[in-house]
Design an enzyme around this catalytic site. Structure first.
Site, PDB file in Angstrom:
ATOM      1  N   HIS A  21       0.819  -1.220   0.000  1.00  0.00           N
ATOM      2  CA  HIS A  21       0.000   0.000   0.000  1.00  0.00           C
ATOM      3  C   HIS A  21       0.857   1.277   0.000  1.00  0.00           C
ATOM      4  O   HIS A  21       0.831   2.069  -0.943  1.00  0.00           O
ATOM      5  CB  HIS A  21      -0.926   0.024   1.216  1.00  0.00           C
ATOM      6  CG  HIS A  21      -1.839  -1.152   1.333  1.00  0.00           C
ATOM      7  ND1 HIS A  21      -2.835  -1.409   0.433  1.00  0.00           N
ATOM      8  CD2 HIS A  21      -1.910  -2.144   2.270  1.00  0.00           C
ATOM      9  CE1 HIS A  21      -3.503  -2.496   0.808  1.00  0.00           C
ATOM     10  NE2 HIS A  21      -2.950  -2.962   1.906  1.00  0.00           N
TER      11      HIS A  21
HETATM   12  C1  BDR Z   1      -3.013   1.350   5.194  1.00  0.00           C
HETATM   13  O1  BDR Z   1      -3.304   0.953   6.536  1.00  0.00           O
HETATM   14  C2  BDR Z   1      -2.126   0.558   7.186  1.00  0.00           C
HETATM   15  O2  BDR Z   1      -2.308  -0.674   7.817  1.00  0.00           O
HETATM   16  C3  BDR Z   1      -1.036   0.501   6.156  1.00  0.00           C
HETATM   17  O3  BDR Z   1       0.208   0.915   6.717  1.00  0.00           O
HETATM   18  C4  BDR Z   1      -1.505   1.451   5.089  1.00  0.00           C
HETATM   19  O4  BDR Z   1      -1.102   2.777   5.359  1.00  0.00           O
HETATM   20  C5  BDR Z   1      -3.646   0.359   4.240  1.00  0.00           C
HETATM   21  O5  BDR Z   1      -5.036   0.336   4.419  1.00  0.00           O
END
Ligand code: BDR
Ligand code: CA
Length: 310
Positions: free
Chosen positions: A237
């Site tokens: 992500h």
């Molecule tokens: C986002 O949520 C967090 O768990 C990750 O670091 C990322 O920023 C993904 O939904």
């Protein structure tokens, strides 16, 4: 051209990969790291940011930020990111203490002191710090170059609710403040980040690069496999944010009008058709993006920064 950036983050496995990528890329100059509670509590996200910078040998200031959302209780995600927030992967101890200047004030000072439009914010976490900064200093916030934020789900299902994504759902009020501020914001939702995936072949590729940052990213993604289930690959992500900052041409970005669901039920934090005009990345050339990530992690890190802590 080199871009100065401030990284706002809650490390976090994928945050760590994004930060190491940014530090390794010669066209990104990381002026500061600001931390926020999200994946794990603020003491741990701050400590993790310092540990990541210690691994990279970079004396970049870390400014601790909000320990909780603007109006709601915290939700953490130790199931995915581990009890230490970094999947139990070995990092050195911090070499420096965190700054005594809080995140929202550091954002304000750094952006006020720089020529207008020359500092980008790379937001990898709930938008609490940025909302505080924007509310307290709207004139300074208008000097932001670009704000690129990982968050939300447009056509994809959510990851913490049927339609809500963690970063927005953690602090929906902060997201609504930031979306409504008229900033040059590009949102990077799950619609894109779920297309940028690491599998076993990619882990082997990182291992073969042999640099310390590539090896630690390999270990972080391996830990991500342990903490999550299903499928043979995992989405990266947060690295999509610095990747888009460098190569917007590798992403398909659309103008949309969106708002944030501020309710209390399972749709809290969901993106809905609304009034705020945003640029939203909805597609990407995933193989090219993954190539750029690996190639950069394979490069030697630049010389240590000597920025004084404030
Ligand atoms: C986002 O949520 C967090 O768990 C990750 O670091 C990322 O920023 C993904 O939904
Ligand atoms: Ca994050």
């Amino acid at each position: 051209m080199t871009r100065r950036v401030i990284i706002d983050t809650d490390p976090g496995i994928d945050d760590a990969i994004a930060i190491l990528f940014a530090l390794a890329h010669p066209e990104l100059d990381v002026a500061a790291v600001t931390t926020v509670a999200g994946n794990i509590g603020i003491e741990t996200t701050t400590r993790n940011a310092l540990r990541i910078l210690a691994l990279a040998g970079q004396g970049i200031p870390v400014h601790p930020g909000a320990g909780r959302p603007l109006k709601r209780g915290s939700r953490t995600d130790t199931r995915i990111h581990g009890v230490d927030g970094l999947g139990g992967v070995a990092f050195p101890e911090p070499e420096e203490p965190a700054s005594s200047e809080p995140a929202h004030m550091a954002l304000r000072r750094l952006i006020a002191d720089a020529p207008a439009g020359t500092i980008d914010i790379l937001a990898l976490a709930p938008l609490t710090n940025i909302a505080r900064f924007v509310e307290e200093a709207p004139d300074v916030a208008r000097r932001i170059g670009r704000l690129i934020a990982m968050g939300g789900a447009v056509r994809e299902p959510g990851n913490v609710g049927p339609r809500s994504e963690f970063n927005i759902a953690h602090d929906p009020e902060a997201a609504e403040i930031v979306f409504s501020a008229g900033l040059p914001l590009t949102l990077v939702p799950l619609d894109v980040t779920r297309r940028v995936r690491a599998d076993a072949v990619y882990l082997a590729r990182l291992a073969a690069l042999g640099t310390k940052q590539a090896l630690v990213c390999r270990d972080l993604i391996a830990a991500y496999f342990t903490g999550t289930s299903g499928g043979e690959s995992r989405p990266l992500h947060d690295p999509c944010v610095p990747l888009l900052a460098l190569r917007p041409d590798l992403f398909a970005t659309h103008s949309m009008r969106l708002s944030v669901n501020l309710g209390e039920d399972e749709l809290a934090g969901a993106l809905e058709p609304g009034e705020h005009a945003l640029a939203v990345a909805m597609g990407t050339d995933a193989p090219a993006v993954l190539d750029l990530l690996a190639e950069t992690l394979g490069q030697a890190l630049s010389s240590p920064r000597t920025t004084s802590h404030q």
